[in-house]
Design an enzyme around this catalytic site. Structure first.
Site, PDB file in Angstrom:
ATOM      1  N   LYS A 115       0.894  -1.454   0.429  1.00 39.85           N
ATOM      2  CA  LYS A 115       0.304  -0.097   0.150  1.00 39.85           C
ATOM      3  C   LYS A 115       0.873   1.066   0.250  1.00 39.85           C
ATOM      4  CE  LYS A 115      -4.043  -1.945   2.104  1.00 39.85           C
ATOM      5  NZ  LYS A 115      -4.974  -1.922   3.160  1.00 39.85           N
ATOM      6  N   HIS A 145       0.529   8.361   6.595  1.00 39.62           N
ATOM      7  CA  HIS A 145       1.400   7.422   7.427  1.00 39.62           C
ATOM      8  C   HIS A 145       2.965   8.730   8.327  1.00 39.62           C
ATOM      9  CE1 HIS A 145       0.534   4.738   4.286  1.00 39.62           C
ATOM     10  NE2 HIS A 145       0.700   3.976   6.028  1.00 39.62           N
ATOM     11  N   HIS A 196       1.700   7.036   2.503  1.00 39.17           N
ATOM     12  CA  HIS A 196       1.233   7.785   1.755  1.00 39.17           C
ATOM     13  C   HIS A 196       0.904   9.435   3.235  1.00 39.17           C
ATOM     14  CE1 HIS A 196      -2.047   7.153   4.625  1.00 39.17           C
ATOM     15  NE2 HIS A 196      -2.507   6.216   3.812  1.00 39.17           N
TER      16      HIS A 196
END
Length: 573
Positions: free
Chosen positions: A126, A132, A129
């Site tokens: 994933k 985070h 982004h």
């Protein structure tokens, strides 16, 4: 560094017999109105002890403190003793410590006890982004703060590399995947597969069954599923490391939930043996209703593990492996209930160290278009944010400093641009939610990281212009005439520098990096006022040395504070 407040308490102890210095210290206040002194001592509680009106007690104590070298002035005001500290004395105490450089603000408070800080923890396959960045930079700063106050810190990145989502990824890749595309752009390609899976699963629910089946095979050691999972994992970690390198963030241990896959059964067996595990619709659960914490799911009906299974196992492993004093989890506030359940389960298992497990929550990041969602592909990649910040900074530097070499420009652009993003994240109380806006993150005006970094660069410039001989003298506290730096602007700056070591301790106690961020903004503002109010590089050698010494102290404080945030302190901008 000598503690002025303790010195004041000892002085009052001598002037008010029968009171212990520690009790006095707890009563001493910091007046909000500067005209009321640097410190104030209320005498209300002493009325019963001395059988005297508080205002008369204040008069007696003030009279006995008048001749102390600690104070320039002591005044009784109603029931208070207002004390104005000797500026030269405080300045000497402060600069003697602050001129030590990198060690200023550090202490042995923690006594070398082990603290684990788990932070960042992105999910494999994933995108890394903008959401985070919160766990990543808050956790990194907490690590640095705890290291600064004398703890032995173990930095853990607990990668999300297990769970049903990997079954979904495996199924998606088999249906729509392409090896070359994954190799070319791993995360963006895998995200597109993940997004497509959820869209297709709305039309065909059997895809979810296939995903659960694929994850169960992975847990059971199926070679085909394991090979795909291992590939997704290695490609993701390579992408993550590029972002960590940009942020200047390292870890002592990058494991993952999968690390505990062969250890989970022991935890499940222990829960069962201690009578905590119950069956519910085929699943294994721990009933926490008696504690208003609902029910915690331990394993699904098909036997597959969950976050709780892995985190219980991880906590037990960490205690055995590290014998931690604190086990800190830097995870979003959305998981508040989950961590209450986790810690309660560990307590019910008989682990008294469960009280040493700490959840440090933080607010969520959303986009102007709404909440981020990897399922829908609505994310802002952190690497894109950092690159844009660096590009904008480079434009500004080239415009304002055309004499810098390309190499210097690149170095400063990275330090300031990335520093701006990190500082922005750490500038507000961590628990606050916020909406990600490009204009705000890339705004370098006002109370920002670049402003503080620029002030550090200004200090460096002043020191360089003063010359090596003056700078060398200024670093020796015994060679400084402190009377030259007792003006109002110098004193306000000195008080903020003096407060810095306690600010670091406060930040550690509250797990709150923004306490440091706010303080070094104040130091930067105070130095800039001193810089504008005073002529620093004067002809009088002694005066120049004293003012350069205060500049060095401010520079050290700003540099050390930025360091605890994980932000660089450039000498030139």
């Amino acid at each position: 560094m000598e503690d002025i407040k303790k010195q004041i308490a000892l002085a009052i102890e001598g002037a008010a017999e029968g009171l212990a210095a520690d009790d006095i210290e707890n009563l001493i206040e910091l007046p909000k109105d500067k005209t009321m002194g640097d410190y104030a001592f209320p005498c209300f509680r002493l009325a019963k002890v001395f059988r005297k009106a508080p205002n008369l007690i204040a008069q007696d104590i003030a009279g006995k403190l008048q001749d102390s070298e600690l104070f320039e002035k002591v005044e009784p005001v109603n029931a208070y003793v207002n004390m104005f500290v000797s500026r030269a004395n405080l300045t000497k105490t402060t600069l003697t410590a602050a001129l030590e450089g990198d060690s200023f603000g550090r202490s042995d408070f923690g006594g070398g006890k082990t603290v684990i800080v788990e932070y960042s923890s992105p999910n494999i396959a994933k995108p890394f982004h903008i959401g985070h960045i919160r766990s990543t930079v808050i956790g990194n700063s907490i690590y640095k703060i705890y290291d600064a106050v004398g703890y032995k810190v173990e930095r853990l990145n607990h990668i999300g590399d297990y769970g049903t989502q990997f079954g979904k990824m495996i199924v998606a890749y088999r249906f729509w995947g392409n090896e070359e595309d994954v190799k070319k752009e791993p995360i963006k390609t895998l995200l597109s597969y993940y997004t497509k899976f959820h869209k297709e699963a709305e039309k065909d629910p059997t895809l979810d069954d296939k995903a659960r089946e694929a994850f169960t095979k992975l847990e059971n050691g199926s070679e085909e599923e394991y090979k795909l999972w291992q590939w997704f994992r290695s490609e993701s970690l390579r992408e993550f490391q590029r972002v960590y390198d940009m942020l200047g963030i390292d870890f002592d241990w990058v494991d993952g939930e999968s690390f505990y896959s062969d250890k989970m059964q022991a935890s499940i067996d222990e829960l069962r043996a201690k009578g905590l595990l119950k069956k519910s619709q085929g699943a294994n659960v721990v009933d926490l209703e008696d504690y208003d914490l609902g029910t915690a799911l331990i394993t699904k009906s098909d036997g597959s593990s969950l976050y709780a299974t892995r985190d219980i196992t991880a906590a037990i492993y960490r205690k055995k492996h590290y014998d931690f004093y604190k086990n800190i989890y830097v995870v979003a506030s959305q998981q508040n209930l989950y961590f209450k359940q986790l810690f309660k389960i560990l307590e019910l298992m008989g682990y008294d160290w469960s009280k040493d497990c700490v959840h440090v929550p933080f607010g969520m990041v959303s986009l102007e278009s709404g909440t981020m969602s990897t399922r829908n592909g609505r994310v802002v990649f952190l690497e894109d944010v950092l690159n844009r910040a660096v590009d904008k900074t480079r434009e500004i530097i080239v415009e304002k400093n055309p004499d810098l070499s390309d190499e210097e420009v690149d170095k400063v652009a990275a330090e300031v641009g990335i520093g701006a993003v990190m500082f922005n994240e750490l500038s507000n109380n961590r628990i606050k939610d916020y909406v990600f806006k490009w204009d705000h993150v890339l705004n370098f005006d006002g109370e920002t990281g670049p402003y503080v970094q620029y002030t550090h660069a200004r200090c460096s410039s002043v020191i360089k212009k003063a010359g090596e001989d003056v700078a060398k003298k200024a670093e020796d506290a015994s060679a400084i005439n402190f009377d030259y730096i007792t003006s109002d602007s110098a004193y306000e700056l000195t008080k903020l520098i003096y407060a810095y070591p306690q600010v670091v301790l406060d930040a550690a106690e509250k797990y709150e990096p923004s306490i440091i961020t706010r303080h070094i903004i104040n130091v930067a503002e105070a130095y800039n006022k001193f810089y504008h109010d005073e002529h620093i590089l004067v002809d009088n050698e002694d005066e120049k040395v004293a003012k350069v010494a205060l500049t060095i102290a401010a520079k050290n404080t700003i540099k050390n504070g930025l360091g605890l945030l994980g932000v660089k302190a450039p000498d030139r901008m």
